[in-house]
Design a protein around this motif. Sequence first.
Motif, mmCIF file in Angstrom:
data_model
loop_
_atom_site.group_PDB
_atom_site.id
_atom_site.type_symbol
_atom_site.label_atom_id
_atom_site.label_comp_id
_atom_site.label_asym_id
_atom_site.label_seq_id
_atom_site.Cartn_x
_atom_site.Cartn_y
_atom_site.Cartn_z
ATOM 1 N N LEU A 174 -32.553 1.671 13.405
ATOM 2 C CA LEU A 174 -32.920 0.924 14.625
ATOM 3 C C LEU A 174 -33.301 -0.500 14.239
ATOM 4 C CD1 LEU A 174 -34.977 3.682 16.488
ATOM 5 C CD2 LEU A 174 -32.604 2.942 16.917
ATOM 6 N N MET A 175 -33.937 -0.644 13.051
ATOM 7 C CA MET A 175 -34.245 -1.966 12.505
ATOM 8 C C MET A 175 -34.612 -1.785 11.040
ATOM 9 S SD MET A 175 -37.006 -4.862 13.603
ATOM 10 C CE MET A 175 -36.125 -5.444 15.019
ATOM 11 N N ALA A 176 -34.279 -2.776 10.233
ATOM 12 C CA ALA A 176 -34.653 -2.734 8.818
ATOM 13 C C ALA A 176 -35.704 -3.819 8.573
ATOM 14 C CB ALA A 176 -33.432 -2.995 7.945
ATOM 15 N N PRO A 177 -36.560 -3.721 7.594
ATOM 16 C CA PRO A 177 -36.709 -2.588 6.678
ATOM 17 C C PRO A 177 -37.138 -1.298 7.370
ATOM 18 C CG PRO A 177 -37.837 -4.538 5.837
ATOM 19 C CD PRO A 177 -37.466 -4.815 7.252
ATOM 20 N N PHE A 178 -37.070 -0.233 6.631
ATOM 21 C CA PHE A 178 -37.216 1.134 7.110
ATOM 22 C C PHE A 178 -38.453 1.338 7.990
ATOM 23 C CE2 PHE A 178 -35.463 5.042 7.396
ATOM 24 C CZ PHE A 178 -35.928 6.075 6.592
ATOM 25 N N HIS A 179 -39.546 0.625 7.678
ATOM 26 C CA HIS A 179 -40.783 0.846 8.450
ATOM 27 C C HIS A 179 -40.600 0.424 9.913
ATOM 28 C CE1 HIS A 179 -41.319 -3.173 6.429
ATOM 29 N NE2 HIS A 179 -41.637 -3.538 7.639
ATOM 30 N N HIS A 180 -39.737 -0.590 10.131
ATOM 31 C CA HIS A 180 -39.504 -1.022 11.521
ATOM 32 C C HIS A 180 -38.715 0.035 12.280
ATOM 33 C CE1 HIS A 180 -41.345 -4.867 11.105
ATOM 34 N NE2 HIS A 180 -40.465 -5.362 10.266
ATOM 35 N N HIS A 181 -37.901 0.803 11.563
ATOM 36 C CA HIS A 181 -37.109 1.861 12.211
ATOM 37 C C HIS A 181 -38.044 2.860 12.890
ATOM 38 C CE1 HIS A 181 -33.921 4.897 12.714
ATOM 39 N NE2 HIS A 181 -34.779 5.783 12.217
ATOM 40 N N PHE A 182 -39.115 3.232 12.169
ATOM 41 C CA PHE A 182 -40.060 4.207 12.738
ATOM 42 C C PHE A 182 -40.894 3.593 13.858
ATOM 43 C CE2 PHE A 182 -38.943 7.603 10.091
ATOM 44 C CZ PHE A 182 -38.651 7.095 8.829
#
Length: 359
Positions: A319-327
Motif C-alpha cells: 500500500l506504501m513503502a517502506p513496509f511500516h507505512h503499509h501497515f
Amino acid sequence: MLYHLLYPLHTVFSGFNVFRYISLRGIGATITAFLLVVCFAGPFIRLLQRHQVGQVVRDDGPESHFSKQGVPTMGGVLILGGVLAGTLLWVDLTNIYVWIILGITVWYGMIGAWDDYCKIKKQNSRGLSAKGKLLLQVAGALVAGVFIANQPSYLTTLTIPFFKGFQPDLGAFYIPFVMFVVVGASNAVNLTDGLDGLATGPTVVTSAVYLLFSYLAGHVGLATYLQIPHVAGAGEVVIFCGALAGASLGFLWYNTFPAQMFMGDVGSLSIGGALGTVAIVTKQEVLLALVGGVFVMEAISVILQVGYFKMSGGKRIFLMAPFHHHFEKKGWVEPKVVVRFWIVSIVLGLIALATLKLR
Ligand code: 57M
C-alpha cells in the motif's frame, strides 16, 4: 579515559583493578550514555524549538503524519554526544577498531546533519541530493574498509552463519564488501526511521547483540570454543556498543509515541554506519542481515516497491513503502506497528545469538 587514568593506580588501590574488565567498562559506558542523553534531552529539545529545528513532513504521506510537522528533529546530535562521551570515558583509547567505528559514526553523522540542515533551511523534505549523500557515504566506507582490512591480524574471510568450515576469503574484494555493508546499513536505518521509536528499538537490540559478539570475538578462548573468528582487540568494541545501546535507550525515552523529538538523518545515517562497521570489525557481517532484519526488511520493501512501480507503470506491491507505512495504510495505529516491529527485532536477535551454537 578512565581506563588509562585509574587502572594504573591499582597498585596503590587494588579496587581500581576493576577498570581492567571490559564487562564493567561496557556497563559503565551504557549507563553513562543513557544518563547523559536523558538528562540533556529536555534542554536540547528546548534548544531545537528555540532555533525552529522542526521536522518538515512530506505532503504525500499518511495523513496521520501531518500533525508531526514541526516536531523537533536532529535529536541524533544528542545520541552522538552520548555515544562519544560514553565511549571515550570508558574505552581503551589505543584501540584502532574503536577509532575506525567512531570515525564512521561521526562522518555519517555529519552527512546526515548537512542533509537535515538543508531540509530545514529549504523547508522541504528533499535535503541533500541522493547521489551526493551516497558519494560521501561510499567515500567514508572505503576509508574504513582499507583501514580495517589492513590491520595486521584481521582476516578478509567471510563468516557464514551455520557453516563453521566455510569461510571464503574475499581478499581485495573485502573492501567493496565493507562498503556495501556500511552504506547499506546506514540507508536501511534511515528508511526505517519513519515512525516514533521504530528505528530506535531495533538499534538497542542490534547494539546489545553486537556487544556480546564483540566480547566473544575479542576473547580468544571463547572464540575458539565457539569456532568464530578471533579478532584481537575487538573486545573494546563492547564499550562502543554499550554506549550506543545506552544512548539509544535514553533517546527512546523521548522518541517513543507520541515523539517529542526525531533523530533526523544525523542520527539514522550515523547509527546505521556504526552498526555496519561494528558487524565488519567483529566478523559477524552476514549475521547483521538477521540481527538487523527489521532494517533489511524495510529497505527491501522500498527496493521492491520502487522497482515494481517503475516496471509496471505505477502499480504497487505494498500500500506504501517502506513496509511500516503499509501497515499504517491497513489501519494499524502507529504504536501497534512500532511495538510489533520491536518484537520481530528481539526475536531475530535471539535467533542470531542461537546461531553461535547452531554451527
Ligand atoms: C527517511 N524519513 C521519514 C525524521 C527522521 C524512495 C522512498 C521510499 C524514500 C523514502 C524517504 O524519503 N525516506 C527518508 C525516512 C521522515 O523522518 C525524518 O527522517 C529522519 C530519518 N531519516 O529522524 O527526521 C518522516 O518519518 C516520520 N517519523 C516519525 N517518527 C520518528 O521518530 O513519525 C520519523 C521519525 C517524518 C515523520 O513523519 O517526517 C519519512 O518517512 O520521510 N520515502 C518514504 O519513506 C515515503 N514513501 C514513499 O514515497 N513511498 C512510495 C514510493 C516508494 C514509490 C510508495 O510506496 O508509493 C513515505 N514517507 C513519508 N511520506 N513521510 C511516504 C511519504
